[in-house]
Design a protein around this motif. Structure first.
Motif, short mmCIF file in Angstrom:
data_model
loop_
_atom_site.label_atom_id
_atom_site.label_comp_id
_atom_site.label_asym_id
_atom_site.label_seq_id
_atom_site.Cartn_x
_atom_site.Cartn_y
_atom_site.Cartn_z
N TYR A 498 0.84 -1.20 0.00
CA TYR A 498 0.00 0.00 0.00
C TYR A 498 0.88 1.25 0.00
O TYR A 498 2.07 1.20 0.33
N ASN A 499 0.27 2.34 -0.36
CA ASN A 499 0.97 3.62 -0.43
C ASN A 499 1.04 4.21 0.98
O ASN A 499 0.06 4.74 1.50
N LYS A 500 2.19 4.13 1.59
CA LYS A 500 2.33 4.54 2.99
C LYS A 500 2.24 6.05 3.17
O LYS A 500 2.04 6.53 4.28
N LYS A 501 2.39 6.79 2.07
CA LYS A 501 2.36 8.25 2.20
C LYS A 501 0.93 8.80 2.29
O LYS A 501 0.74 9.93 2.73
N ILE A 502 -0.05 8.02 1.87
CA ILE A 502 -1.43 8.52 1.94
C ILE A 502 -2.35 7.60 2.75
O ILE A 502 -3.47 7.99 3.06
N THR A 503 -1.90 6.41 3.10
CA THR A 503 -2.75 5.49 3.86
C THR A 503 -2.80 5.91 5.32
O THR A 503 -1.76 6.19 5.92
N PRO A 504 -3.99 5.96 5.92
CA PRO A 504 -4.09 6.32 7.34
C PRO A 504 -3.27 5.37 8.21
O PRO A 504 -3.24 4.16 7.97
N GLU A 505 -2.62 5.93 9.21
CA GLU A 505 -1.84 5.11 10.14
C GLU A 505 -2.64 4.78 11.40
O GLU A 505 -2.25 3.92 12.17
N HIS A 506 -3.77 5.49 11.58
CA HIS A 506 -4.66 5.22 12.72
C HIS A 506 -6.09 5.15 12.20
O HIS A 506 -6.55 6.06 11.52
N VAL A 507 -6.78 4.05 12.53
CA VAL A 507 -8.17 3.87 12.10
C VAL A 507 -9.02 3.69 13.36
O VAL A 507 -8.73 2.84 14.21
N PHE A 508 -10.06 4.52 13.48
CA PHE A 508 -10.95 4.45 14.65
C PHE A 508 -12.38 4.22 14.17
O PHE A 508 -12.90 4.97 13.33
N ALA A 509 -12.99 3.18 14.70
CA ALA A 509 -14.37 2.85 14.38
C ALA A 509 -15.25 3.32 15.53
O ALA A 509 -15.16 2.81 16.65
N LEU A 510 -16.10 4.32 15.26
CA LEU A 510 -17.02 4.84 16.28
C LEU A 510 -18.31 4.03 16.22
O LEU A 510 -18.97 3.98 15.18
N ASN A 511 -18.67 3.41 17.33
CA ASN A 511 -19.85 2.56 17.39
C ASN A 511 -20.89 3.17 18.33
O ASN A 511 -20.53 3.82 19.32
N ALA A 512 -22.17 2.96 18.01
CA ALA A 512 -23.25 3.46 18.87
C ALA A 512 -24.51 2.65 18.61
O ALA A 512 -24.68 2.04 17.55
N SER A 513 -25.40 2.66 19.59
CA SER A 513 -26.67 1.93 19.46
C SER A 513 -27.60 2.67 18.50
O SER A 513 -27.48 3.88 18.30
N ASP A 558 -11.61 -4.97 7.63
CA ASP A 558 -10.76 -6.13 7.30
C ASP A 558 -9.56 -5.69 6.48
O ASP A 558 -8.46 -6.24 6.63
N TYR A 559 -9.78 -4.73 5.58
CA TYR A 559 -8.68 -4.26 4.73
C TYR A 559 -7.53 -3.73 5.58
O TYR A 559 -6.36 -4.05 5.34
N PHE A 560 -7.87 -2.93 6.58
CA PHE A 560 -6.81 -2.36 7.43
C PHE A 560 -6.18 -3.42 8.33
O PHE A 560 -4.99 -3.34 8.63
N ASP A 561 -6.97 -4.40 8.73
CA ASP A 561 -6.39 -5.52 9.49
C ASP A 561 -5.36 -6.25 8.64
O ASP A 561 -4.31 -6.68 9.15
N ILE A 565 -2.79 -2.52 10.22
CA ILE A 565 -3.19 -1.24 10.82
C ILE A 565 -4.52 -1.53 11.51
O ILE A 565 -5.59 -1.36 10.93
N HIS A 566 -4.45 -2.04 12.71
CA HIS A 566 -5.64 -2.59 13.35
C HIS A 566 -6.55 -1.49 13.89
O HIS A 566 -6.13 -0.66 14.70
N PRO A 567 -7.80 -1.46 13.43
CA PRO A 567 -8.73 -0.42 13.88
C PRO A 567 -9.01 -0.53 15.38
O PRO A 567 -9.03 -1.62 15.95
N GLU A 568 -9.25 0.61 16.00
CA GLU A 568 -9.63 0.65 17.41
C GLU A 568 -11.09 1.04 17.50
O GLU A 568 -11.51 2.05 16.95
N HIS A 569 -11.86 0.23 18.21
CA HIS A 569 -13.30 0.46 18.34
C HIS A 569 -13.57 1.32 19.57
O HIS A 569 -13.07 1.03 20.67
N ILE A 570 -14.39 2.36 19.38
CA ILE A 570 -14.72 3.27 20.48
C ILE A 570 -16.23 3.40 20.56
O ILE A 570 -16.90 3.72 19.56
N GLU A 571 -16.79 3.14 21.73
CA GLU A 571 -18.23 3.21 21.93
C GLU A 571 -18.62 4.65 22.26
O GLU A 571 -18.04 5.30 23.13
N VAL A 572 -19.63 5.15 21.54
CA VAL A 572 -20.15 6.50 21.76
C VAL A 572 -21.51 6.38 22.45
O VAL A 572 -22.35 5.58 22.04
#
Length: 707
Positions: A498-513, A558-561, A565-572
């Motif tokens: 992948y193109n390291k110059k434009i690929t995000p280095e941090h991925v955050f998944a915001l989850n909510a009910s 899955d792509y980032f995994d 670059i493992h996504p971090e899940h955050i509950e809102v």
């Protein structure tokens, strides 16, 4: 013979003022040099430090009293503003003394170097071994030198230009300094007089260094900073910029010093400049091309002072116009060059070095989550905190179309080539055609092209970005961030390329009910909901679409995994309406901002505002205190006046009461006492007895007896 070598003793090297740019990097470089080996014929064979190798030098140094930094790891000892007796004691312990006056040296620093030279000469007879004194000076001592025998630079310059000439190193005796650098020149002459006698134990060398660059940058830092910040549409250059500037990378200057220590050359005066013959305009243009907007703007030289870009003494360096030929370091030295061909040729690597040294590293974040979870709100907070760019796909497309329209409709067409205008026209037509065919939406391949162009822009490459909700699928992410060139080279790699110059280095998944999302949408006004496509039907449709994509065989996360670059899940949830906990989680993972922070001007403005607020607070408190005091005094005065009024009334009433009590008695006396007493007193006055009191008594008794 050749294989019988002995390790040389570690030399002790003194360097002055290592809290300054040039001396710090010279000292750091020398501390990393590997020990040189000496063969039987006495020739030193230099090498450089590698893992496990023994350092060649112990470096000791002075720092100014204003330095707040702790002792650097590359120094054996550090002395803070020592007295001259203490300093001499330390100098006598060293094999090599390096005095650096190459960058904005004060008169005090030059006087100290002059004193150190004289003090070492006075102690020379007591030396146990030979010592070397190296003065690191500047090419500013050549600034006013005129060529004696002009040599045309036919290989470099136009044959028509008869005035383009080189000053050769062997002409150092003819050098004429800039008026502000006469003291530098005088000190150079003193150093060159050292070691003339065969029995002399102190030899001296002068290194006239070009304008230094590299690492975090110093003299050229303004141009790097405004380019990195993208502060101006064009990087300002002060003056015409046609002057030729001799330069050298600060590590290459240190390499020249290392060679002097090892080789002890016969020549005592050494020019430390590269062969590059770059003008100031060449240098600034290349900085702008690689790091900034790609354009420069020539402004009057005095603007540098007005803008606080440079101090007057720094402008003196940048106004030098010299072309020098340094043959000693080319022919006799073995310098392991960092930047042999100069700034312009090596700008890509110099820029990377600059960003790495100053930790000006882009922060690339990707926020994903269901509609109405608050991605845009969090993105805006992150952009404000990290001073990076908010990438919203709709705005990027609108920005691109506006840019293309400006190019196509530009009146000053002489500034835009026909090819650029034709390409812009064609791209705009393709975009309009695509939107007509897709009900106002662009085709994916056009979106990818526009977004990749944005992520590859200087702003995003320099500072970083927050991607807000796009791409949405595994396939889109793969197309967006893949690097075709690398894929062709590394097709055997198990990890996707992948193109390291434009690929995000941090991925955050915001989850909510669903309940949270629905309540948040219902809380929006009708106009806002329509603008954000959060009407009842649109919201439900988008939420269902998000859930379908999240349940796909290959999801976006899955792509980032796969890229590790493992996504971090955050509950809102509703307990965090300001997204404070979400921000804390993200900033804890991402770390501190990697930029310049606020500028000195902004810092001064912040201090000024804080001082104004403090003064305003004190003034308000003083005014409130004065108001309270005045109110208290007024209240006390009113109370006193009331008390006085009441007192007067009491006295009046007492008087009236007393008068009332006295009236019967007065009437009684006037009726029964005063007539007889008056008659008796009149009679007494007529007779004038010797004892008037007795007379009155007898008279009253006689005349008041009852009949």
């Amino acid at each position: 013979m050749g294989d019988k070598k002995q390790q040389t003793r570690r030399k002790r090297i003194f360097v002055n003022d290592v809290d300054r740019y040039s001396s710090k990097h010279i000292a750091k470089f020398l501390s990393t040099c590997a020990a040189a080996e000496t063969s039987e014929d006495g020739e030193a064979e230099e090498s450089f430090a590698s893992s496990g190798s023994q350092p060649a030098f112990h470096v000791v140094a002075t720092v100014s009293s204003s330095s707040k930094e702790e002792r650097a790891s590359f120094l054996l000892e550090q002395y803070t503003s020592p007295t001259r007796d203490e300093l001499l004691e330390r100098l006598l312990e060293c094999d090599v003394v390096v005095y650096n006056i190459s960058e904005n040296a004060t008169q005090q620093q030059i006087e100290e170097a002059t004193w150190a030279l004289a003090a070492l000469q006075a102690e020379m007879e007591n030396f146990k071994s030979r010592k070397i004194f190296i003065l690191v000076s500047t090419v500013m001592t050549w600034a006013m030198t005129k060529p004696q025998n002009p040599v045309r630079l036919e290989k470099i310059f136009s044959p028509q230009d008869e005035t383009d000439v080189l000053l050769t190193e062997e002409e150092y005796r003819r050098r004429r300094p800039h008026p502000s650098f006469k003291n530098h020149n005088n000190l150079e002459k003193l150093v060159l007089k050292l070691g003339r006698g065969k029995k002399s134990k102190l030899s001296g060398y002068v290194v006239a260094g070009g304008l230094q660059y590299g690492k975090e940058e110093n003299l050229f830092h303004f141009f790097f900073k405004v380019s990195w910040l993208m502060q101006f549409p064009k990087v300002p250059i002060f003056g015409q910029g046609t002057n030729f500037i001799p330069t050298i990378h600060v590590y290459d200057l240190a390499g020249v010093i290392q060679n002097i220590i090892y080789l002890k050359p016969k020549s005592k005066y050494i020019l430390a400049v590269t062969d590059s013959k770059n003008t100031l305009e060449d240098i600034v243009q290349m900085i702008s091309d690689v790091l900034g907007p790609g354009k420069i703007n020539k402004v009057p030289e005095q603007e540098a002072i007005t803008m606080k870009a440079f101090k007057p003494e720094e402008l003196e360096y940048l106004s030098i116009n010299l072309r020098l030929d340094a043959f000693i370091i080319k022919d006799s030295f073995n310098v392991r060059w960092t930047s042999e061909t100069g700034m312009v040729e090596n700008m890509e690597r110099i820029v990377e070095e600059y960003k790495d040294t100053r930790q000006l590293l882009p922060i690339r974040i990707f926020l994903v989550g269901p509609p109405a979870v608050g991605k845009t709100t969090v993105a805006e907070k992150l952009c404000s905190h990290y001073q990076i760019h908010h990438i919203k796909i709709k705005e990027v497309i609108e920005e691109k179309m506006t840019q293309l329209k400006e190019i196509v409709n530009r009146a000053d067409s002489e500034h835009v080539s026909e090819e650029v205008m034709a390409a812009a026209q064609k791209q705009l037509e393709n975009m309009n055609k695509s939107m007509e065919m897709n009900a106002g939406r662009l085709a994916d391949h056009l979106v990818f092209d526009i977004l990749q162009e944005k992520l590859n822009s200087k702003q995003c490459r320099n500072h970083g970005f927050v991607l807000d909700g796009f791409p949405k699928t595994h396939e889109q992410a793969k197309i967006m961030f893949s690097d075709e060139d690398m894929e062709n080279q590394d097709f055997l790699s198990k990890t996707p390329v992948y193109n390291k110059k434009i690929t995000p280095e941090h991925v955050f998944a915001l989850n909510a009910s669903d309940d949270f999302l629905t309540k948040r949408v219902h809380g929006l006004s009708e106009s806002v909901a329509e603008k954000m496509r959060y009407t009842q039907d649109e919201f439900i449709s988008r939420l269902m679409r998000y859930k379908q994509l999240s349940d796909a065989d290959e999801t976006l996360l899955d792509y980032f995994d796969e890229l590790e670059i493992h996504p971090e899940h955050i509950e809102v949830n509703t307990d965090d309406p300001e997204y404070t906990d979400v921000m804390n989680r993200i900033t804890e993972t991402v770390g501190i901002p990697k930029n310049y922070g606020i500028s000195s001007e902004e810092h001064d403005e912040e201090d000024r505002q804080q001082e104004e607020e403090r003064k305003q607070k004190l003034a308000t408190e003083a005014a409130e205190k004065k108001r309270r005091n005045e109110a208290t005094l007024a209240e006390m005065a009113a109370q006193y006046e009331e008390w006085q009024k009441n007192l007067s009334e009491v006295k009046r009433q007492e008087y009236e009461l007393l008068e009332a009590h006295c009236l019967p008695l007065r009437n009684y006396l006037m009726k029964y006492v005063m007539p007889s007493l008056t008659e008796a007193m009149l009679e007494c006055c007529k007779i004038k007895p010797e004892d008037p009191v007795d007379f009155l008594a007898e008279h009253l008794l006689r005349n008041n007896q009852p009949d």
